[in-house]
Write an enzyme that holds these catalytic residues in place. Structure first.
Site, PDB file in Angstrom:
ATOM      1  N   LYS A 136      42.214 -58.497  -0.708  1.00 42.37           N
ATOM      2  CA  LYS A 136      41.087 -57.133  -1.328  1.00 42.37           C
ATOM      3  C   LYS A 136      41.936 -56.169  -1.218  1.00 42.37           C
ATOM      4  O   LYS A 136      41.990 -55.092  -1.114  1.00 42.37           O
ATOM      5  CB  LYS A 136      39.608 -57.831  -1.028  1.00 42.37           C
ATOM      6  N   ARG A 141      23.329 -59.559   3.208  1.00 39.18           N
ATOM      7  CA  ARG A 141      24.501 -59.500   2.076  1.00 39.18           C
ATOM      8  C   ARG A 141      24.191 -61.323   1.511  1.00 39.18           C
ATOM      9  O   ARG A 141      22.993 -61.321   1.704  1.00 39.18           O
ATOM     10  CB  ARG A 141      25.172 -58.941   2.852  1.00 39.18           C
ATOM     11  N   HIS A 158      29.789 -63.159   8.806  1.00 39.58           N
ATOM     12  CA  HIS A 158      30.476 -61.851   8.638  1.00 39.58           C
ATOM     13  C   HIS A 158      29.658 -60.960   9.585  1.00 39.58           C
ATOM     14  O   HIS A 158      28.201 -60.487   9.156  1.00 39.58           O
ATOM     15  CB  HIS A 158      30.365 -61.102   7.087  1.00 39.58           C
ATOM     16  N   ARG A 201      39.709 -63.322  10.252  1.00 41.70           N
ATOM     17  CA  ARG A 201      40.385 -62.428   8.298  1.00 41.70           C
ATOM     18  C   ARG A 201      40.201 -61.593   8.998  1.00 41.70           C
ATOM     19  O   ARG A 201      39.639 -60.654   9.006  1.00 41.70           O
ATOM     20  CB  ARG A 201      38.761 -63.358   7.832  1.00 41.70           C
ATOM     21  N   TYR A 258      39.917 -23.762  -9.842  1.00 41.92           N
ATOM     22  CA  TYR A 258      38.970 -24.039 -10.432  1.00 41.92           C
ATOM     23  C   TYR A 258      37.656 -23.957  -9.361  1.00 41.92           C
ATOM     24  O   TYR A 258      37.943 -23.344  -8.258  1.00 41.92           O
ATOM     25  CB  TYR A 258      38.596 -25.829 -10.304  1.00 41.92           C
ATOM     26  N   CYS A 313      42.723 -30.874  -7.294  1.00 43.44           N
ATOM     27  CA  CYS A 313      42.023 -30.705  -9.310  1.00 43.44           C
ATOM     28  C   CYS A 313      42.838 -32.327  -9.713  1.00 43.44           C
ATOM     29  O   CYS A 313      42.659 -33.442  -8.317  1.00 43.44           O
ATOM     30  CB  CYS A 313      43.578 -29.915 -10.494  1.00 43.44           C
ATOM     31  N   ASP A 323      45.195 -33.818 -10.824  1.00 38.71           N
ATOM     32  CA  ASP A 323      46.405 -33.925 -11.003  1.00 38.71           C
ATOM     33  C   ASP A 323      46.850 -33.234 -10.212  1.00 38.71           C
ATOM     34  O   ASP A 323      48.691 -33.404  -9.812  1.00 38.71           O
ATOM     35  CB  ASP A 323      47.334 -34.062 -12.161  1.00 38.71           C
TER      36      ASP A 323
HETATM   37  C1  LIG Z   1      36.168 -57.529   3.887  1.00 37.98           C
HETATM   38  C2  LIG Z   1      35.559 -58.467   4.181  1.00 37.98           C
HETATM   39  C3  LIG Z   1      36.855 -58.851   5.892  1.00 37.98           C
HETATM   40  C4  LIG Z   1      37.531 -57.650   6.133  1.00 37.98           C
HETATM   41  O1  LIG Z   1      36.974 -56.916   6.792  1.00 37.98           O
HETATM   42  P1  LIG Z   1      38.230 -55.997   8.175  1.00 37.98           P
HETATM   43  O2  LIG Z   1      37.399 -55.198   8.595  1.00 37.98           O
HETATM   44  O3  LIG Z   1      38.962 -55.019   7.029  1.00 37.98           O
HETATM   45  O4  LIG Z   1      38.980 -56.431   8.679  1.00 37.98           O
HETATM   46  C5  LIG Z   1      36.315 -59.716   6.542  1.00 37.98           C
HETATM   47  N1  LIG Z   1      36.128 -60.478   5.467  1.00 37.98           N
HETATM   48  C6  LIG Z   1      35.062 -60.587   4.707  1.00 37.98           C
HETATM   49  C7  LIG Z   1      33.697 -61.113   4.152  1.00 37.98           C
HETATM   50  C8  LIG Z   1      34.852 -59.155   4.426  1.00 37.98           C
HETATM   51  O5  LIG Z   1      34.346 -58.795   2.675  1.00 37.98           O
END
Ligand SMILES: *Cc1c(COP(=O)(O)O)cnc(C)c1O
Length: 395
Positions: free
Chosen positions: A51, A150, A180, A237, A282, A330, A332
């Site tokens: 992602k 969530r 998660h 994951r 700035y 800044c 850039d």
């Molecule tokens: C982003 C995400 C992950 C990955 O998490 P990390 O801490 O980067 O390994 C895994 N599962 C879900 C549902 C996520 O949203």
């Protein structure tokens, strides 16, 4: 593996993008993957979480390497567009969407064989309609909330009836169920054990009361991969660790060795000398006081995702030495102090993240200095910064 120990990446490979470039070390990606694989059971497969353009590292190039790894089950993305980009660039493996996706893309999901996460009843209905229209079943993964608060159904009677509905919805195949972890990166393992217990308890109820053996069960994120081998189910994951960054300072640094994937470089574009009393950038938050200050301008700023909150406190590496940021960053450009770096000249290499001789700046250190999170910092290095891939097997 031997090749992976030493990267073939060279700092000079800017491919002409000298303003700023992110060097992506594909050997480090492969090293990190092997390292995670060594810490999970042999039958567990990895979902590469790509992602936000691969946490800012470039999702497509990494996906192409992952295609060849037999222990990578597939990819995870947050949005339909991210998943579609992977498909259109040759991703053959499964792609899972980790959040809610809106109905506009359901038919295309079916066509591109992208797996949505499911937890709302209206999703079941609309996905079913899309599957029928496309003449193609949609594989879904049920999101289970065991402690994130969530998305996700709860592991209770209502949740169970949702799973029953999903199983009985024409055109949908319950391929997986995931949860998660909220605190797997913390020293106290108690809350994660509680989440694992809720997950397995609910999975057992599905087996006993609905007669369904969910094919792909998954819980672990990066911190889980490092710290919770008991949470290895069918899949894990891997997000931040894939990029060689740490989920937090509380996870072990030794169980799964990692190598950072991104190095961020630029070049000095101008050097001027100033006497005392000259204000820089700035707002004039910095004014020279020494008899002579050498000020170098670096053509990078918050428009590239370099945090403005590093104004006056961050530093870069030039000729193996630290050069402090003078005044505000800044959009850039920014200015750094090279008074004590006599070898610094216009054109000198600047390391914003990475190593230079004995010095180094990690994404974690930059996160701490800027009051940001390393994940956030990596994601924010945006598309204006070219990614130059080195190493890997695709040459
Ligand atoms: C982003 C995400 C992950 C990955 O998490 P990390 O801490 O980067 O390994 C895994 N599962 C879900 C549902 C996520 O949203």
């Amino acid at each position: 593996m031997e090749k992976l120990e030493n990267s073939s990446c060279r700092t000079s490979d800017s491919a002409g993008y000298d303003r700023v470039w992110a060097q992506i070390d594909m050997d480090a990606v492969l090293f990190n993957m092997e390292s995670m694989r060594a810490n999970i059971r042999e039958d567990v497969k990895i979902v590469a979480v790509l992602k936000t353009n691969g946490y800012g590292h470039g999702a497509v190039a990494i996906m192409k390497e992952m295609e060849k790894l037999p222990y990578v089950w597939g990819y995870a993305a947050a949005t339909f567009e991210e998943a579609k980009e992977l498909r259109e660039n040759g991703a053959k493996k499964p792609i899972l969407l980790l959040g809610y996706v809106f109905p506009y893309c359901y038919r295309e999901l079916a066509r591109l064989e992208i797996r949505p996460s499911c937890f709302r009843e209206d999703m079941l209905k609309e996905l079913s309609a899309a599957a029928k229209e496309e003449g193609k079943a949609i594989r879904i993964h049920i999101a289970l909330d065991t402690g994130m608060g969530r998305i996700g159904i709860r592991p209770d009677d209502e949740g169970l009836s949702f799973v029953r509905k999903a199983m009985n919805t024409p055109g949908l195949i319950v391929e997986g169920m995931f949860t998660h972890f909220a605190k797997a990166d913390e020293e106290d393992h108690g809350p994660t054990h509680a989440q694992i217990a809720l997950y397995t308890g609910f999975r057992d109820r599905i087996r006993e009361e609905l007669g369904l053996e969910i094919p792909l069960c998954h819980c672990s994120n990066s911190a889980g991969i490092i710290e919770f081998p008991e949470a290895n189910m069918n899949l894990v994951r891997a997000g931040i660790t894939l990029y060689g960054l740490w989920p937090s300072s509380e996870v072990s640094r030794t169980i799964v060795p990692l190598r950072p994937v991104m190095t961020l470089y630029s070049r000095i574009v101008y050097i001027k000398e100033a006497g005392p009393g000259v204000s820089v950038s700035y707002g004039g938050t910095y004014t020279t006081s020494a008899e002579k200050t050498r000020i170098a301008t670096i053509p990078v700023g918050y428009g590239d995702g370099y945090p403005r909150s590093l104004s006056g406190k961050g530093y870069v590496l030039i000729c193996g030495k630290k050069a402090l940021i003078l005044g505000r960053v800044c959009m850039d450009q920014m200015m750094v102090d090279v008074t004590d770096i006599p070898d610094a000249r216009e054109g000198s290499l600047v390391t914003l993240i990475g190593k230079d001789a004995g010095e180094s700046i990690t994404m974690e250190q930059l996160g701490d200095l800027s009051g940001r999170f390393n994940y956030e910092l990596a994601c924010n290095i945006n598309r204006r910064v070219p990614r130059i891939v080195c190493g890997g097997t695709l040459g």
